[in-house]
Design an enzyme around this catalytic site. Structure first.
Site: not given
Ligand code: DQA
Length: 145
Positions: A11-12, A19, A24, A75, A78, A81, A88, A99, A101, A103, A108
Site C-alpha cells: 500500500p501507498n 508521497r 522515500y 516491499n 505498512a 508490520h 503465511d 524484503e 524497505h 527508508s 523511525r
C-alpha cells in the site's frame, strides 16, 4: 534460461515520488520498474513488478508466484508490520524472498521496527532508498544461480 523474479509492492507505494519525498525520495515506482528491468536483463533475470493497496490481492499474487516466479522481492509497506496473512502466503512459496524497505525503518517509529515478513525473508534491506530494489535483485541473482 532467465529466472523470473517478482517485485511485489504494498500500500501507498503507487504514490512513490510524490508521497513524503523527504523520506522515500523522488523516484516513482515506474522509474524503479524501468531500472529493475534493465538491471535484471544484465543479471539474467526476468523482472515483473506488481503493486496493490489491498492485502488480499498481495496474498493472491504470492499464490500465483508459486507457479510462475523463482524468487520474490517484497516491499509490503505498512502490511510488513501487521500482516500474518502475507507471512503465511510467503511461507507457502518455495523460492528465495528478499524484503526491501526504502527508508531505514529502524530509525523511525517503534511500530515499524517489527516485521512479520522478516520471519520468512532470506535477506532484509532497509534505508538504501530505491537502490534497495537493485541490491535485492543482485542478491537474488546469486541465490538463484
Ligand atoms: C516502507 C516502510 C513502511 O514502514 C511504510 O509503511 C511504507 C514503506 C519503506 O519502503 O520504507 O509504506 O516499507
Amino acid at each position: 534460461m532467465a529466472k523470473t523474479v517478482w517485485i511485489l509492492n504494498g500500500p501507498n507505494l503507487n504514490l512513490l515520488g510524490r508521497r513524503q519525498p523527504e523520506i522515500y525520495g523522488r523516484e516513482t515506482l515506474a522509474d524503479v520498474e524501468a531500472a529493475c528491468r534493465v538491471l535484471g536483463e544484465g543479471l539474467g533475470l526476468e523482472v515483473r513488478l506488481f503493486q496493490s493497496n489491498h492485502e488480499g490481492a498481495i496474498v493472491e499474487e504470492i499464490h500465483a508466484a508459486r507457479e510462475a516466479a523463482h524468487g520474490i522481492v517484497i516491499n509490503a509497506g505498512a502490511y510488513t508490520h501487521t500482516s500474518i496473512a502475507i507471512l503465511d502466503a510467503l511461507n507457502a512459496f518455495a523460492g528465495p524472498v528478499i524484503e526491501v524497505h526504502i527508508s531505514n525503518v529502524h530509525r523511525r517509529e517503534a511500530f515499524r521496527h517489527h516485521s512479520y515478513i522478516a520471519l520468512r525473508a532470506d535477506g532484509v534491506i532497509a534505508g538504501l532508498g530505491t537502490e534497495g530494489y537493485a541490491a535485492a535483485l543482485r542478491r537474488m541473482a546469486t541465490l538463484l544461480a
